[in-house]
Write a protein that holds these residues in place. Structure first.
Motif, PDB file in Angstrom:
ATOM      1  N   LEU A 165       0.822  -1.207   0.000  1.00 43.04           N
ATOM      2  CA  LEU A 165       0.000   0.000   0.000  1.00 43.04           C
ATOM      3  C   LEU A 165       0.860   1.263   0.000  1.00 43.04           C
ATOM      4  CD1 LEU A 165      -2.873  -0.774   2.541  1.00 43.04           C
ATOM      5  CD2 LEU A 165      -3.004  -0.686   0.049  1.00 43.04           C
ATOM      6  N   GLU A 166       2.033   1.165   0.655  1.00 39.41           N
ATOM      7  CA  GLU A 166       2.824   2.384   0.813  1.00 39.41           C
ATOM      8  C   GLU A 166       3.426   2.871  -0.495  1.00 39.41           C
ATOM      9  OE1 GLU A 166       3.643  -0.513   1.921  1.00 39.41           O
ATOM     10  OE2 GLU A 166       5.720  -0.982   1.460  1.00 39.41           O
ATOM     11  N   THR A 167       3.412   2.006  -1.536  1.00 37.00           N
ATOM     12  CA  THR A 167       3.964   2.445  -2.820  1.00 37.00           C
ATOM     13  C   THR A 167       2.877   2.862  -3.804  1.00 37.00           C
ATOM     14  OG1 THR A 167       3.923   0.203  -3.681  1.00 37.00           O
ATOM     15  CG2 THR A 167       5.946   0.908  -2.568  1.00 37.00           C
ATOM     16  N   LEU A 168       1.627   2.784  -3.354  1.00 33.30           N
ATOM     17  CA  LEU A 168       0.542   3.120  -4.282  1.00 33.30           C
ATOM     18  C   LEU A 168       0.513   4.617  -4.539  1.00 33.30           C
ATOM     19  CD1 LEU A 168      -2.568   0.969  -3.280  1.00 33.30           C
ATOM     20  CD2 LEU A 168      -1.035   0.684  -5.224  1.00 33.30           C
ATOM     21  N   TYR A 169       0.486   4.953  -5.802  1.00 30.15           N
ATOM     22  CA  TYR A 169       0.396   6.345  -6.224  1.00 30.15           C
ATOM     23  C   TYR A 169      -1.063   6.792  -6.121  1.00 30.15           C
ATOM     24  CZ  TYR A 169       0.710  10.372  -9.382  1.00 30.15           C
ATOM     25  OH  TYR A 169       0.653  11.624  -9.919  1.00 30.15           O
ATOM     26  N   VAL A 170      -1.259   8.113  -5.992  1.00 31.48           N
ATOM     27  CA  VAL A 170      -2.616   8.622  -5.734  1.00 31.48           C
ATOM     28  C   VAL A 170      -3.621   8.190  -6.804  1.00 31.48           C
ATOM     29  CG1 VAL A 170      -2.092  10.847  -6.837  1.00 31.48           C
ATOM     30  CG2 VAL A 170      -3.968  10.676  -5.177  1.00 31.48           C
ATOM     31  N   SER A 171      -3.202   8.102  -8.061  1.00 27.83           N
ATOM     32  CA  SER A 171      -4.144   7.651  -9.105  1.00 27.83           C
ATOM     33  C   SER A 171      -4.641   6.243  -8.801  1.00 27.83           C
ATOM     34  CB  SER A 171      -3.470   7.671 -10.482  1.00 27.83           C
ATOM     35  OG  SER A 171      -3.229   8.989 -10.885  1.00 27.83           O
ATOM     36  N   SER A 172      -3.742   5.403  -8.274  1.00 23.42           N
ATOM     37  CA  SER A 172      -4.140   4.042  -7.920  1.00 23.42           C
ATOM     38  C   SER A 172      -5.214   4.073  -6.846  1.00 23.42           C
ATOM     39  CB  SER A 172      -2.930   3.251  -7.424  1.00 23.42           C
ATOM     40  OG  SER A 172      -1.867   3.334  -8.343  1.00 23.42           O
ATOM     41  N   ILE A 205      -7.093  10.363 -13.624  1.00 21.00           N
ATOM     42  CA  ILE A 205      -6.512  10.768 -14.912  1.00 21.00           C
ATOM     43  C   ILE A 205      -5.669  12.034 -14.738  1.00 21.00           C
ATOM     44  CG2 ILE A 205      -7.079  11.657 -17.204  1.00 21.00           C
ATOM     45  CD1 ILE A 205      -9.543   9.793 -17.148  1.00 21.00           C
ATOM     46  N   LEU A 206      -6.226  13.020 -14.012  1.00 16.51           N
ATOM     47  CA  LEU A 206      -5.470  14.269 -13.842  1.00 16.51           C
ATOM     48  C   LEU A 206      -4.122  14.005 -13.177  1.00 16.51           C
ATOM     49  CD1 LEU A 206      -8.196  16.853 -12.716  1.00 16.51           C
ATOM     50  CD2 LEU A 206      -7.557  16.130 -15.000  1.00 16.51           C
ATOM     51  N   TYR A 207      -4.162  13.216 -12.102  1.00 16.43           N
ATOM     52  CA  TYR A 207      -2.908  12.929 -11.390  1.00 16.43           C
ATOM     53  C   TYR A 207      -1.968  12.069 -12.223  1.00 16.43           C
ATOM     54  CZ  TYR A 207      -4.288  14.904  -6.873  1.00 16.43           C
ATOM     55  OH  TYR A 207      -4.618  15.762  -5.858  1.00 16.43           O
ATOM     56  N   PHE A 208      -2.489  11.378 -13.205  1.00 12.12           N
ATOM     57  CA  PHE A 208      -1.667  10.527 -14.062  1.00 12.12           C
ATOM     58  C   PHE A 208      -1.059  11.333 -15.210  1.00 12.12           C
ATOM     59  CE2 PHE A 208      -0.665   7.493 -17.292  1.00 12.12           C
ATOM     60  CZ  PHE A 208      -0.425   6.282 -16.645  1.00 12.12           C
ATOM     61  N   VAL A 209      -1.922  12.084 -15.874  1.00  9.35           N
ATOM     62  CA  VAL A 209      -1.484  12.751 -17.106  1.00  9.35           C
ATOM     63  C   VAL A 209      -0.578  13.953 -16.814  1.00  9.35           C
ATOM     64  CG1 VAL A 209      -2.287  14.020 -19.140  1.00  9.35           C
ATOM     65  CG2 VAL A 209      -3.474  11.948 -18.405  1.00  9.35           C
ATOM     66  N   PRO A 249      -0.834  24.765 -22.514  1.00 12.44           N
ATOM     67  CA  PRO A 249       0.246  23.790 -22.715  1.00 12.44           C
ATOM     68  C   PRO A 249       0.324  23.296 -24.151  1.00 12.44           C
ATOM     69  CG  PRO A 249      -1.058  23.249 -20.777  1.00 12.44           C
ATOM     70  CD  PRO A 249      -1.792  24.328 -21.500  1.00 12.44           C
ATOM     71  N   ARG A 250       1.523  22.984 -24.553  1.00  8.69           N
ATOM     72  CA  ARG A 250       1.731  22.540 -25.927  1.00  8.69           C
ATOM     73  C   ARG A 250       1.120  21.157 -26.155  1.00  8.69           C
ATOM     74  NH1 ARG A 250       7.669  22.292 -28.786  1.00  8.69           N
ATOM     75  NH2 ARG A 250       6.957  21.736 -30.872  1.00  8.69           N
ATOM     76  N   GLU A 251       1.277  20.293 -25.194  1.00 10.02           N
ATOM     77  CA  GLU A 251       0.782  18.932 -25.370  1.00 10.02           C
ATOM     78  C   GLU A 251      -0.731  18.905 -25.169  1.00 10.02           C
ATOM     79  OE1 GLU A 251       2.987  15.918 -23.329  1.00 10.02           O
ATOM     80  OE2 GLU A 251       1.275  14.567 -23.449  1.00 10.02           O
ATOM     81  N   VAL A 252      -1.417  18.323 -26.142  1.00 14.50           N
ATOM     82  CA  VAL A 252      -2.873  18.462 -26.157  1.00 14.50           C
ATOM     83  C   VAL A 252      -3.532  17.736 -24.989  1.00 14.50           C
ATOM     84  CG1 VAL A 252      -3.291  16.514 -27.728  1.00 14.50           C
ATOM     85  CG2 VAL A 252      -4.875  18.449 -27.682  1.00 14.50           C
ATOM     86  N   ALA A 253      -2.990  16.582 -24.578  1.00 12.25           N
ATOM     87  CA  ALA A 253      -3.580  15.867 -23.434  1.00 12.25           C
ATOM     88  C   ALA A 253      -3.485  16.723 -22.182  1.00 12.25           C
ATOM     89  CB  ALA A 253      -2.876  14.531 -23.228  1.00 12.25           C
ATOM     90  N   LEU A 254      -2.364  17.386 -22.010  1.00  7.00           N
ATOM     91  CA  LEU A 254      -2.180  18.248 -20.840  1.00  7.00           C
ATOM     92  C   LEU A 254      -3.121  19.453 -20.910  1.00  7.00           C
ATOM     93  CD1 LEU A 254      -0.617  18.778 -18.242  1.00  7.00           C
ATOM     94  CD2 LEU A 254       1.113  19.974 -19.583  1.00  7.00           C
ATOM     95  N   ARG A 255      -3.330  19.921 -22.145  1.00 12.34           N
ATOM     96  CA  ARG A 255      -4.246  21.051 -22.322  1.00 12.34           C
ATOM     97  C   ARG A 255      -5.647  20.680 -21.810  1.00 12.34           C
ATOM     98  NH1 ARG A 255      -4.143  22.676 -28.356  1.00 12.34           N
ATOM     99  NH2 ARG A 255      -1.962  22.059 -28.178  1.00 12.34           N
ATOM    100  N   PHE A 256      -6.076  19.482 -22.178  1.00 12.07           N
ATOM    101  CA  PHE A 256      -7.406  19.041 -21.736  1.00 12.07           C
ATOM    102  C   PHE A 256      -7.464  18.874 -20.219  1.00 12.07           C
ATOM    103  CE2 PHE A 256      -8.347  17.972 -26.185  1.00 12.07           C
ATOM    104  CZ  PHE A 256      -9.680  18.352 -26.255  1.00 12.07           C
ATOM    105  N   VAL A 257      -6.452  18.240 -19.636  1.00 10.70           N
ATOM    106  CA  VAL A 257      -6.540  18.019 -18.181  1.00 10.70           C
ATOM    107  C   VAL A 257      -6.353  19.324 -17.410  1.00 10.70           C
ATOM    108  CG1 VAL A 257      -5.850  15.597 -18.318  1.00 10.70           C
ATOM    109  CG2 VAL A 257      -4.119  17.340 -17.925  1.00 10.70           C
ATOM    110  N   ALA A 258      -5.607  20.261 -17.974  1.00  9.94           N
ATOM    111  CA  ALA A 258      -5.471  21.560 -17.302  1.00  9.94           C
ATOM    112  C   ALA A 258      -6.824  22.255 -17.250  1.00  9.94           C
ATOM    113  CB  ALA A 258      -4.449  22.426 -18.040  1.00  9.94           C
ATOM    114  N   MET A 259      -7.541  22.220 -18.374  1.00  7.86           N
ATOM    115  CA  MET A 259      -8.859  22.846 -18.389  1.00  7.86           C
ATOM    116  C   MET A 259      -9.825  22.092 -17.477  1.00  7.86           C
ATOM    117  SD  MET A 259     -10.514  25.404 -19.338  1.00  7.86           S
ATOM    118  CE  MET A 259      -9.389  26.183 -20.471  1.00  7.86           C
ATOM    119  N   SER A 260      -9.679  20.779 -17.449  1.00  8.81           N
ATOM    120  CA  SER A 260     -10.507  19.980 -16.547  1.00  8.81           C
ATOM    121  C   SER A 260     -10.303  20.410 -15.097  1.00  8.81           C
ATOM    122  CB  SER A 260     -10.165  18.491 -16.704  1.00  8.81           C
ATOM    123  OG  SER A 260     -10.767  17.729 -15.693  1.00  8.81           O
TER     124      SER A 260
END
Lengths: 878, 64
Positions: free
Chosen positions: A158-165, A217-221, A297-308
């Motif tokens: 459990l101690e290695t689980l990242y927040v997205s997990s 997704i936000l914490y992942f991307v 942001p230049r990267e489109v996936a980041l652009r979407f999650v930033a707006m999210s």
């Protein structure tokens, strides 16, 4: 370290990522088409005719379920197939299981769900519209999700689980627990108590299913795109546990000012405020994690999650605000809430889902990718979401103001129209954006996504950094704290169900036992069938059946809803939006005949109405209702019946049962009449007409409220006139005193389709009275001789006085016992033209107790009695 | 009463979590470790994807 296991990229099942991705986009476009059609129906209500499967209610059901399960469900699954192997370093359980899950999600849930809902098999419950048969498959699919994705996490500490997990685990576990609350329990628990459970799911669907996966997704991307770890894992975990503790406790804020115990309501309001604080922490952490990436942001996936992330902040702060009683009192049931839900599902969640989908797609070597189309998608969607949110928020404020100041209901419909048109245009932008998204992920060169990644981040990835792990002792403490928090999270969920569901159910059951009359009248088989039609067509999504404990509601709709009144409602039909008025006390407010015409051709009787036509429930005419139409009208006539039958003794007993409950006492003290305030009343007790509003106002009021029945020039020949019994009065053939007009406008004309218009001001009434007097042109006919008047008086006394009274006041001894409950005319304050009077005596008046008299009176006697009756008119000297 | 329990319980959990973070440097490091681990996993994954892409492009460029 050398390993024989395949590299992580080979553990990602790109086929399943792509399959769910494509399914998400296809179902999204279908759901958006449903949404566009229903948005058009707000100002083009006859757009789809009376084809029931394309009716507003059924499409509304299909729209929301499509967005949640079709679009977001598939998009989240696509992301999970990418993210779980990356997060855990292990493959998901099996491809075979994945294929089963894909099949069930789309071919046992989405397609049958849509078909059944459009065919009229559904549940009238918010975010739970698919029928029970489909719910079973959703539960199976959720179980398969847990089986597919969770084992990979539990093979690690459990101690290695990242927040997205954590968010993924939380979503998969808690959704299975929360889903039955809104989808199954309200079928088993009646009325107000069922609504309490329903409220849990309304919020948990967003809070425990959509939000955690979107945040995963936000914490992942964000770190993947920025090339930097997130700002603080500590803050992310604080946010995670805060959200999972508090989200389930929010549900009852959907029913503030209802009969659900106030302690539960206040708890939900407090939890909502706390949740707002937690979200600020979460968003701050996310924004800090994106520092340096730029506003665009230049990267489109980041652009979407930033707006999210931005949308998440706005929608959450707004949610915490609107849960507070002061704002809730005004904006609940308005388009403000629709703006809020669209920002949550199409802003925050959809932008996150798109970000996650693009992130995964870019890493599929064989997938097509069109960067230009995705940039277009981003632009169109940002503009579309913001336009829709702002537009509907303002519309909600306009509606709130009109509802609070007591304006006529249809004023809010009329004034909302421009906003609804703008909403459709914003929906078109969204539709365009989603088409561009589909193009972006299905056209362009194969593998271009990975190339884009390389271009966007040209620097090579740095060497792998060994994580800084603390001593084993600290790991055990952390693991233990997570276990404690996990147990606490489940405990909070159980507390939410107990506090906001089970406990209110018990209190409401006790209230019902104490307050209900000994044998309250339930529904007959026909009325029950009508209730099914009402639920099937989505009537509850425009007409609430819960009068809140607020002055505005009580004034407009009558006494607040008590729990015992809803004891036979399986499931409840409380609703969450008022486009039309609340119907809790609608019974006996209109005639059966009016209901048939209104269902068949709503705008014939109410020109401003945007209600869909239900002509399909008739055999070509309102005069020929099918059994379903009869059942539906029979059900409408039951609304408020039980409470009214209990009055006044029933209310006195009920009030005595809760002497110290300040809120409950509002249900008894607020109104002496438990019926709808607009119901027709006996003549009299009319406020004096004020100074008339302008002639233009009178004309507008006439066109919007009266012309449908009485015709544009008062000739009794409006579009609805052909079907109404009795026919609307030809006002040109009648002369009225002002007091008579004031009476008709205030009290209505009992037994006819003329309702009371008590939601209009006395100035409006005066303007209408002036207009009607202007229409009046009753021709006196040939002059009457003294002999004729004498004959007429004798005939009147012999044949007419028993109903119309000795003095023509409409108060004969038989007046109260007529087979048709239309009061006899009071000849002192209204006068018919000579020709029309003769016609009435010759032909009778259809829809009243006035029969033809040609079999008993000669032509001379008829003429004489008409002359005599006309002589009784006393102008305004009464 | 119930509202008070919710508010106090939420604040107490958040407070305990924060206090532990402040007072236990080891724990602090341990709490933050997953973000570094995840970051490495993502980079490793992306590098694998890039390598695969470059290999396939290289294979396509080779003369037959």
């Amino acid at each position: 370290m050398q390993t024989t296991e395949p590299a992580t990229e080979h553990r990602v099942d790109t086929l399943l990522v792509a399959a769910h991705g494509i399914a998400a986009l296809v179902t999204l476009l279908i759901a958006v088409v449903f949404g566009l059609i229903i948005s058009l129906q707000f100002f083009l209500p006859d757009l789809t005719g009376s084809v029931l499967p394309l009716g507003w209610g059924r499409l509304r059901y299909a729209h929301t379920q499509g967005v949640m399960f079709g679009w977001l469900g598939n998009a989240f699954l696509a992301f999970l197939y990418h993210a779980v192997p990356v997060l855990t370093g292990q493959a998901v359980t099996s491809r075979r299981l994945g294929l089963w899950l894909f099949g069930i999600w789309n071919f046992a849930v989405m397609i049958p769900g849509w078909i059944l809902v459009l065919a009229g098999v559904s549940q009238p419950l918010e975010w739970a519209e698919f029928p029970l048969a489909v719910d079973v498959f959703i539960l199976i699919a959720l179980g398969l999700c847990a089986l597919q994705f969770l084992p990979a996490f539990f093979r690690r500490g459990l101690e290695t689980l990242y927040v997205s997990s954590w968010y993924i685990i939380g979503a998969l576990v808690f959704t299975i627990m929360a889903f039955p609350m809104g989808n199954i329990v309200p079928e088993l628990v009646p009325g107000a108590a069922g609504a309490a459970f329903s409220g849990l799911w309304i919020h948990d669907a967003v809070g425990l299913f959509v939000t955690p996966l979107a945040l995963a997704i936000l914490y992942f991307v964000i770190p993947a795109s920025t090339g930097r770890p997130i700002f603080s894992h500590f803050l992310s975990m604080l946010g995670f546990w805060g959200l999972f503790f508090l989200y389930p406790l929010n549900g009852t804020h959907h029913y503030v000012f209802s009969v659900i115990p106030m302690a539960a309501q206040i708890s939900a309001i407090a939890a909502s405020a706390l949740l707002g604080v937690i979200v600020v922490i979460v968003v701050t952490n996310l924004l800090m994690s994106m520092r340096g990436a730029g506003v665009f942001p230049r990267e489109v996936a980041l652009r979407f999650v930033a707006m999210s992330t931005i949308f998440y902040l706005i929608v959450s702060v707004q949610g915490a605000m609107q849960a507070q009683m002061s704002l809730q009192r005004a904006v609940h049931f308005t388009d403000w809430v629709v703006a809020h839900s669209h920002l949550a599902m199409l802003g925050f969640a959809t932008f996150a889902a798109i970000g996650g989908l693009i992130h995964a797609w870019q890493r599929i070597s064989w997938a097509r990718y069109n960067a230009a189309a995705l940039s277009w998608a981003y632009g169109l969607l940002v503009v579309g979401v913001i336009a829709m949110f702002v537009d509907l928020t303002v519309a909600g404020l306009v509606q709130a103001e009109l509802w609070l100041d007591g304006s006529p209901w249809l004023d809010s419909v009329r004034d909302s129209r421009p906003y609804w048109i703008v909403r459709t245009f914003s929906g078109l932008l969204l539709g365009g954006g989603f088409v561009a998204l589909l193009v972006g992920l299905t056209t362009g060169p194969r593998g271009a996504g990975a190339q884009t990644l390389a271009n966007d981040r040209p620097e090579p990835a740095a060497a792998v950094v060994t994580p800084r792990l603390a001593p084993a002792g600290a790991g055990r403490v952390l693991t233990m704290s997570y276990v404690v928090a996990g147990v606490a999270g489940v405990a909070f969920f159980v507390m939410s169900v107990s506090l906001l569901g089970v406990w209110p159910q018990q209190i409401l059951a006790e209230q019902t036992a104490a307050m209900a009359p000994p044998n309250p009248l339930g529904l007959t088989a026909g009325e029950e069938r009508g209730r099914v039609v009402y639920a099937r067509e989505g009537c509850a999504y425009c007409h609430t059946q819960q009068i809140r404990y607020t002055d505005a509601d009580i004034t407009r709709f009558g006494s607040p809803t008590l729990a015992w009144e809803t004891r036979f409602d399986y499931p409840h039909l409380w609703g969450t939006r008022r486009i039309g008025p609340d119907l809790s006390r609608a019974g006996a407010t209109r005639t059966e005949n009016w209901h048939y015409v209104h269902l068949y051709a709503p705008r014939a009787v109410s020109p401003l109405s945007i209600m869909p036509s239900y002509a399909a429930l008739f055999d070509g005419s309102p005069d020929r209702p099918t059994q379903e139409a009869r059942d539906l009208v029979a059900y409408l006539e039951t609304l408020g019946r039980a409470r009214e039958l209990a009055w006044p003794e029933g209310d006195a007993n009920a009030a005595a049962a809760v002497p110290d409950d300040r809120w409950a006492q509002m249900a008894f003290a607020a109104s002496s009449l438990n019926a709808h305030p607009g119901r027709t009343q006996p003549r009299g007790n009319v406020p004096a007409l004020g100074s008339p509003a302008s002639a233009d106002t009178g004309m507008m009021l006439w066109a919007h409220n009266c012309a449908g029945c009485h015709g544009e020039t008062g000739g009794g020949d409006g579009p609805a006139a052909q079907w109404l019994r009795p026919r609307p009065t030809n006002l040109a053939e009648h002369e009225y005193t002002r007091s008579r007009l004031a009476d008709a406008l205030w009290n209505g004309v009992h037994g006819t389709s003329m309702p009371g218009w008590r939601d209009h001001s006395s100035a409006d009434h005066a303007a209408l009275a002036e207009l009607v007097m202007g229409f009046s042109d009753p021709q006196p006919g040939p002059a009457a001789s003294a002999q004729q008047l004498s004959l007429g008086q004798r005939v009147y006394a012999q044949h007419c006085a028993e109903c119309h009274g000795a003095t023509g006041a409409g108060d004969g001894f038989a007046a109260n016992d007529l087979p048709v409950p239309v009061a006899p005319t009071d000849f002192r304050n209204q006068r018919v033209s000579y020709a029309a009077g003769v016609g009435i005596l010759q032909d009778g008046v259809d829809g009243t107790s006035m029969a033809p008299w040609t079999d008993r009176l000669s032509a001379a006697e008829i003429e004489a009695v008409v002359h005599y009756v006309r002589s009784l008119f006393d102008g305004d000297n009464l | 009463m119930i509202t008070t329990i919710i508010v106090v319980a939420s604040l107490a959990l958040a407070g305990a979590f924060s206090l532990a973070w402040l007072l236990k440097p080891d724990l602090r490091e341990q709490i933050e470790a997953p973000k570094h681990l995840f970051h490495d996993q993502v980079r490793q994954y992306d590098r694998g994807v890039q390598d695969t892409r470059e290999r396939s492009e290289g294979a396509a460029d080779e003369p037959e």
